[in-house]
Enzyme design. Sequence first.
Site, PDB file in Angstrom:
ATOM      1  N   GLY A 193       0.768  -1.243   0.000  1.00  0.00           N
ATOM      2  CA  GLY A 193       0.000   0.000   0.000  1.00  0.00           C
ATOM      3  C   GLY A 193       0.796   1.290   0.000  1.00  0.00           C
ATOM      4  N   SER A 194       2.080   1.234  -0.371  1.00  0.00           N
ATOM      5  CA  SER A 194       2.863   2.475  -0.301  1.00  0.00           C
ATOM      6  C   SER A 194       2.418   3.478  -1.368  1.00  0.00           C
ATOM      7  CB  SER A 194       4.358   2.189  -0.392  1.00  0.00           C
ATOM      8  OG  SER A 194       4.728   1.784  -1.680  1.00  0.00           O
ATOM      9  N   ASN A 195       2.001   2.993  -2.537  1.00  0.00           N
ATOM     10  CA  ASN A 195       1.503   3.925  -3.562  1.00  0.00           C
ATOM     11  C   ASN A 195       0.154   4.503  -3.154  1.00  0.00           C
ATOM     12  OD1 ASN A 195       3.203   4.263  -6.114  1.00  0.00           O
ATOM     13  ND2 ASN A 195       3.388   2.069  -5.707  1.00  0.00           N
ATOM     14  N   ILE A 222      -7.297  -7.959 -16.118  1.00  0.00           N
ATOM     15  CA  ILE A 222      -8.632  -7.460 -16.433  1.00  0.00           C
ATOM     16  C   ILE A 222      -8.886  -7.822 -17.898  1.00  0.00           C
ATOM     17  CG2 ILE A 222     -10.131  -5.445 -16.514  1.00  0.00           C
ATOM     18  CD1 ILE A 222      -8.338  -4.109 -14.435  1.00  0.00           C
ATOM     19  N   HIS A 231       4.025   0.811 -13.344  1.00  0.00           N
ATOM     20  CA  HIS A 231       4.917  -0.332 -13.530  1.00  0.00           C
ATOM     21  C   HIS A 231       6.323   0.099 -13.093  1.00  0.00           C
ATOM     22  CE1 HIS A 231       6.159  -4.131 -15.285  1.00  0.00           C
ATOM     23  NE2 HIS A 231       7.214  -3.502 -15.749  1.00  0.00           N
ATOM     24  N   GLU A 243       8.049   6.229  -7.999  1.00  0.00           N
ATOM     25  CA  GLU A 243       6.634   5.863  -8.155  1.00  0.00           C
ATOM     26  C   GLU A 243       5.746   6.782  -7.317  1.00  0.00           C
ATOM     27  OE1 GLU A 243       5.586   1.710  -7.694  1.00  0.00           O
ATOM     28  OE2 GLU A 243       7.593   1.102  -8.289  1.00  0.00           O
TER      29      GLU A 243
HETATM   30  C1  GRF Z   1       4.690  -1.187  -7.014  1.00  0.00           C
HETATM   31  O1  GRF Z   1       6.031  -1.496  -7.128  1.00  0.00           O
HETATM   32  C2  GRF Z   1       4.092  -0.958  -8.372  1.00  0.00           C
HETATM   33  O2  GRF Z   1       5.012  -0.545  -9.313  1.00  0.00           O
HETATM   34  C3  GRF Z   1       3.576  -2.321  -8.751  1.00  0.00           C
HETATM   35  O3  GRF Z   1       3.157  -2.900  -7.552  1.00  0.00           O
HETATM   36  C4  GRF Z   1       3.885  -2.360  -6.468  1.00  0.00           C
HETATM   37  C5  GRF Z   1       2.901  -1.949  -5.421  1.00  0.00           C
HETATM   38  O4  GRF Z   1       3.554  -1.517  -4.250  1.00  0.00           O
HETATM   39  N1  GRF Z   1       2.556  -2.231  -9.750  1.00  0.00           N
HETATM   40  P1  GRF Z   1       2.762  -0.818  -3.096  1.00  0.00           P
HETATM   41  O5  GRF Z   1       1.742  -1.823  -2.577  1.00  0.00           O
HETATM   42  O6  GRF Z   1       2.097   0.383  -3.662  1.00  0.00           O
HETATM   43  O7  GRF Z   1       3.759  -0.469  -2.043  1.00  0.00           O
END
Ligand code: GRF
Length: 189
Positions: free
Chosen positions: A14-16, A90, A106, A176
């Site tokens: 969940g870091s993003n 999907i 990605h 990211e």
């Molecule tokens: C990230 O590295 C993103 O590039 C990929 O999945 C990962 C998710 O990481 N699609 P997080 O759960 O957001 O930390």
Amino acid sequence: MKKIAVLTSGKSRGSNFLAIYNHIKENKLEINIDFLLVTDMDSPVVKLAQERSIDVILINPEMKINDFLIYLFTSSDIDLIVLAGFMRKINSSFFAKIKIPVVNIHPALLPKFGGKGMYGMKVHQAVFDSKEDISGATVHYVNAEYDKGSIILQETCDISDCVSPEEISQKVLKIEHSLYIEAIKKILF
Ligand code: GRF
């Protein structure tokens, strides 16, 4: 107010999700994360959402994911579907029925190091094995083919001094966290 939904799967860290949420709050953006979709209520991202009073929806395990997504997003007023660690495919039937744009991030510079089976540390391992000097992150539209939708934003970083795939992953993850919200803003406003 624009509305987004964030989709994750498995034991999502969940870091993003958190970076997007924080950026919206800190900058008082007119974006609301309407809900977080998960396949596993025990994943760390669930706690992050609940602590911030964001609704969490569990994909019905008795339904095929694609059918569930069609059911969920039919007649929905969500402006953008944001995949953040959503590793499930999907299908084209979803894109035929649902016209809400779907984006993904990605952890490499597409079109290199993408496609089926290229996720998580496998991506960084492949980049490391190829002795690349540069890696980065790509935000792209999602269609029925893995990592083939058009690119919205990319950012690079120098990895020539990285001595392991883990080190590359840390550098890329930092990118990211700022790149994804920039792409979201670009699409929504
Ligand atoms: C990230 O590295 C993103 O590039 C990929 O999945 C990962 C998710 O990481 N699609 P997080 O759960 O957001 O930390």
